[in-house]
Design an enzyme around this catalytic site. Structure first.
Site, PDB file in Angstrom:
ATOM      1  N   LYS A  44       0.841  -1.204   0.000  1.00 59.76           N
ATOM      2  CA  LYS A  44       0.000   0.000   0.000  1.00 59.76           C
ATOM      3  C   LYS A  44       0.874   1.251   0.000  1.00 59.76           C
ATOM      4  CE  LYS A  44      -0.342  -0.235   5.027  1.00 59.76           C
ATOM      5  NZ  LYS A  44      -1.224  -0.587   6.165  1.00 59.76           N
ATOM      6  N   ARG A 138     -11.566   0.221  14.230  1.00 60.74           N
ATOM      7  CA  ARG A 138     -11.230   0.970  13.019  1.00 60.74           C
ATOM      8  C   ARG A 138     -11.965   0.260  11.894  1.00 60.74           C
ATOM      9  NH1 ARG A 138      -5.023   1.183  10.858  1.00 60.74           N
ATOM     10  NH2 ARG A 138      -5.720  -0.797  10.020  1.00 60.74           N
ATOM     11  N   TYR A 266      14.039  30.874   8.386  1.00 54.10           N
ATOM     12  CA  TYR A 266      12.845  31.531   8.913  1.00 54.10           C
ATOM     13  C   TYR A 266      12.899  31.641  10.433  1.00 54.10           C
ATOM     14  CZ  TYR A 266      10.587  31.116   4.359  1.00 54.10           C
ATOM     15  OH  TYR A 266      10.266  31.236   3.038  1.00 54.10           O
ATOM     16  N   MET A 314      10.342  24.709   2.775  1.00 62.20           N
ATOM     17  CA  MET A 314       9.635  23.867   1.811  1.00 62.20           C
ATOM     18  C   MET A 314      10.597  23.214   0.823  1.00 62.20           C
ATOM     19  SD  MET A 314       6.552  24.776  -0.802  1.00 62.20           S
ATOM     20  CE  MET A 314       5.359  25.171   0.452  1.00 62.20           C
TER      21      MET A 314
HETATM   22  C1  LIG Z   1      -0.713  -1.716   6.701  1.00 59.24           C
HETATM   23  C2  LIG Z   1      -1.420  -2.969   7.016  1.00 59.24           C
HETATM   24  C3  LIG Z   1      -0.697  -4.164   7.140  1.00 59.24           C
HETATM   25  C4  LIG Z   1       0.811  -4.203   7.109  1.00 59.24           C
HETATM   26  O1  LIG Z   1       1.262  -3.740   8.350  1.00 59.24           O
HETATM   27  P1  LIG Z   1       2.829  -3.595   8.639  1.00 59.24           P
HETATM   28  O2  LIG Z   1       2.904  -3.309  10.081  1.00 59.24           O
HETATM   29  O3  LIG Z   1       3.286  -2.474   7.787  1.00 59.24           O
HETATM   30  O4  LIG Z   1       3.454  -4.878   8.258  1.00 59.24           O
HETATM   31  C5  LIG Z   1      -1.407  -5.329   7.346  1.00 59.24           C
HETATM   32  N1  LIG Z   1      -2.750  -5.315   7.425  1.00 59.24           N
HETATM   33  C6  LIG Z   1      -3.479  -4.193   7.332  1.00 59.24           C
HETATM   34  C7  LIG Z   1      -4.953  -4.264   7.450  1.00 59.24           C
HETATM   35  C8  LIG Z   1      -2.833  -2.975   7.139  1.00 59.24           C
HETATM   36  O5  LIG Z   1      -3.561  -1.856   7.049  1.00 59.24           O
END
Ligand SMILES: *Cc1c(COP(=O)(O)O)cnc(C)c1O
Length: 383
Positions: A44, A138, A266, A314
């Site tokens: 992801k 969640r 800054y 930036m």
């Molecule tokens: C991001 C995520 C993972 C991977 O988690 P890591 O700690 O990065 O290995 C696994 N399952 C879900 C649902 C996630 O959102």
């Protein structure tokens, strides 16, 4: 070899983010060896900023058997580059284009009855993983809804509207090995698996552990672990040495002498206590360098650590070079795996009050001005 020196074939003239896929391959092998069952590579957020397709391909070549992403769009992007391994997508709006998912062979996490109904109605035959909330509050179905979801999924399965191939949960506190809430999450997952079984479901996969639990909690491995951070060298438990896979370098674009008392950047948050030389780096928070690290961060220049001084802006940051006799054009290592003494993503995270995941994801995401170089994994590891 895991860490051969970078082969520089020309002077590096721009900020450069180097992705070391051999490190990803080594981490994958290491994590796959720890897992009791299979390893799903989580890519992801563009593979945590390292490039989703590159990380995915490398992980699959080094022992991963499936891929995991957040959105359907991320999953379809993996298909578009020719990756045909199983892919699971776990966070989508209820009216997502489920038909596109099914037609691309993407597996879908189902966290609610609404999702189940929408998938079954618009894309019959989709392979789904029922997602139980095992203590995050969640994503995933609440325990009160779980039995209803399982019964409905079994009915849908009988009429071939879905095929339930997996059950998933996610642990809230696995970064702290031994935290009692992890045992509670495990117990809830075991309960949820039992409920699914009583409802007649026989999913081939059950997965609960991410990187931290893969490394420290074998009891949560089940058939598959889902590993993201670990692939790119991040171990949130601090128990295992993994290889950092990103290196960020930049040339000094300007060097100047300043007198004692000169305010820098800054708000003049730093004033030179003595005459010194300042080097200008063409990197700032617009490139993902955390502004919150201002006043604490260091970089590696000419083999030694030197502090960044004043605010990270930036587009720029300023290095106090002291009396190092360096000219514009000198390459500075801002972040890397740490083998040469350069700061790691973990150090940048501490300096900016966050976690290494956010540092590397930010650097990768904002790479528009940063040249990207990908070092392939050595073929041996892909054999
Ligand atoms: C991001 C995520 C993972 C991977 O988690 P890591 O700690 O990065 O290995 C696994 N399952 C879900 C649902 C996630 O959102």
């Amino acid at each position: 070899m895991a860490h051969e020196p970078v082969c520089v074939t020309r002077p590096v003239a721009h900020p450069t983010l180097t992705v070391d896929l051999e490190a990803v391959a080594a981490n994958t092998r290491r994590l796959a060896a720890r897992a009791s069952g299979e390893l799903m590579a989580v890519v992801k957020a563009d593979g945590f900023g390292h490039g989703a397709a590159d990380v995915a391909r490398t992980a699959l070549g080094a022992g991963a058997t499936a891929l995991g992403v957040t959105t359907l769009a991320e999953a379809l992007a993996l298909r578009e580059v020719g990756l045909d391994a199983p892919v699971l997508s776990w966070l989508n709006p209820v009216d997502e284009d489920w038909r596109a998912a099914r037609d691309a062979g993407v597996e879908i996490a189902v966290p609610s009855l609404e999702h189940l109904d929408a998938v079954a109605r618009t894309a019959p035959g989709t392979r789904v993983h029922l997602h139980l909330d095992t203590g995050m509050a969640r994503d995933g179905a609440a325990p009160e809804e779980w039995a209803r979801l399982c019964r409905a999924a079994r009915r849908a399965e009988r009429r071939h509207a879905v095929s339930v191939v997996g059950l998933m949960g996610h642990l809230a506190t696995a970064d702290t090995p031994g935290d009692p809430r992890t045992a509670m999450g495990r117990a809830r997952f075991a309960w949820g698996s039992g409920v699914a079984r009583v409802c007649g479901l026989r999913p081939r996969q059950r997965h609960l552990a991410a990187t931290s639990a893969t490394l420290t909690d074998p009891a949560s491995h089940h058939t598959t672990v889902r590993v993201g951070a670990g692939l790119v060298g991040i171990d949130p438990t601090g128990t295992t040495e993994l290889a950092g896979a990103l290196t960020l370098t930049a040339p000094l674009v300007q060097v100047r002498h300043v007198r004692a008392g000169t305010g820098v950047g800054y708000d003049h948050t730093w004033t030179a206590p003595a005459a010194t030389r300042l080097g200008l780096l063409p990197l700032g928070y617009g490139d993902g360098l955390p502004r919150a690290a201002s006043g604490r961060a260091e970089v590696l220049v000419a083999g030694v650590r030197r502090p960044l001084v004043g605010r990270v802006s930036m587009d720029t940051a300023v290095v106090d070079l002291g009396d190092l006799p360096l000219a514009a054009g000198t390459t500075v290592t801002v972040l890397g795996p740490g083998h040469e003494g350069e700061p790691t993503a973990g150090e940048w995270a501490r300096w900016s009050g966050t976690i290494a995941h956010e540092v590397v994801t930010g650097l990768g995401a904002r790479g528009g001005r940063t040249e990207r170089v990908v070092r392939p994994a050595v073929l041996r590891s892909l054999a």
